[in-house]
Design a protein around this motif. Sequence first.
Motif, PDB file in Angstrom:
ATOM      1  N   ILE A  24      16.542  83.208-126.997  1.00  0.00           N
ATOM      2  CA  ILE A  24      17.091  82.132-127.817  1.00  0.00           C
ATOM      3  C   ILE A  24      16.362  80.838-127.480  1.00  0.00           C
ATOM      4  N   ARG A  30      20.698  87.900-134.937  1.00  0.00           N
ATOM      5  CA  ARG A  30      19.406  87.216-134.929  1.00  0.00           C
ATOM      6  C   ARG A  30      19.266  86.302-136.145  1.00  0.00           C
ATOM      7  N   PRO A  44      22.677  93.707-134.210  1.00  0.00           N
ATOM      8  CA  PRO A  44      21.745  92.742-133.635  1.00  0.00           C
ATOM      9  C   PRO A  44      20.992  91.927-134.691  1.00  0.00           C
ATOM     10  N   CYS A  79      17.958  89.456-125.256  1.00  0.00           N
ATOM     11  CA  CYS A  79      17.972  88.294-126.148  1.00  0.00           C
ATOM     12  C   CYS A  79      16.945  87.249-125.733  1.00  0.00           C
ATOM     13  N   ASN A 135      22.643  90.473-122.347  1.00  0.00           N
ATOM     14  CA  ASN A 135      24.053  90.297-122.638  1.00  0.00           C
ATOM     15  C   ASN A 135      24.696  91.672-122.657  1.00  0.00           C
ATOM     16  N   ALA A 190      17.710  81.957-132.537  1.00  0.00           N
ATOM     17  CA  ALA A 190      17.545  83.325-132.027  1.00  0.00           C
ATOM     18  C   ALA A 190      16.183  83.858-132.438  1.00  0.00           C
ATOM     19  N   ILE A 213      17.000  89.561-130.685  1.00  0.00           N
ATOM     20  CA  ILE A 213      18.235  90.184-130.198  1.00  0.00           C
ATOM     21  C   ILE A 213      18.053  91.671-130.458  1.00  0.00           C
ATOM     22  N   TYR A 245      22.320  94.099-124.750  1.00  0.00           N
ATOM     23  CA  TYR A 245      21.381  93.475-125.672  1.00  0.00           C
ATOM     24  C   TYR A 245      20.379  92.631-124.884  1.00  0.00           C
TER      25      TYR A 245
END
Length: 150
Positions: free
Chosen positions: A48, A27, A23, A46, A63, A33, A36, A44
């Motif tokens: 963004i 990131r 991760p 996240c 995700n 990002a 993450i 995950y």
Amino acid sequence: MLFEGKLKVKAPIQKLWDTLMEPETLRECIPGAEKIERLDERTYDCLIKQKVGPISVRFKFKNELVNLNPPNHVEMQGKGEDIGKAGHFAQRTTIDLKEIEGGEVEIAYNCNATIVGKRAMFGDRIMRAKAKKVEAEFSRALQEKLRSLE
């Protein structure tokens, strides 16, 4: 909307795979990002941030890795929403790694994304241009990350 492309990275395939599964690497390498975080072996969380034209968006999403064949293939899917509540999205992405000559690995990706809400107003051409820019920035950052691990 379908996004697909290929890029080449100079690295052993297993090292590339291991690096991409971290991760922190994602990131550091994915433009925009902010977070993450691995929740479990396949999921995950996240956050963004991207700017498309004059508008910035922050997508919060989960995700999930749904199909893994290390070190060559990963499929993931995710869903989330714009933090400003101006829309939501879903995506399914396939990434394939293939060793090629010269100590390089070809990364081929295919992402099918659906964006609903105000953010969907951007045309196909604008979204594809943004995706290509993000791909180029990701590729440069990944190469730098791999060099730092040598």
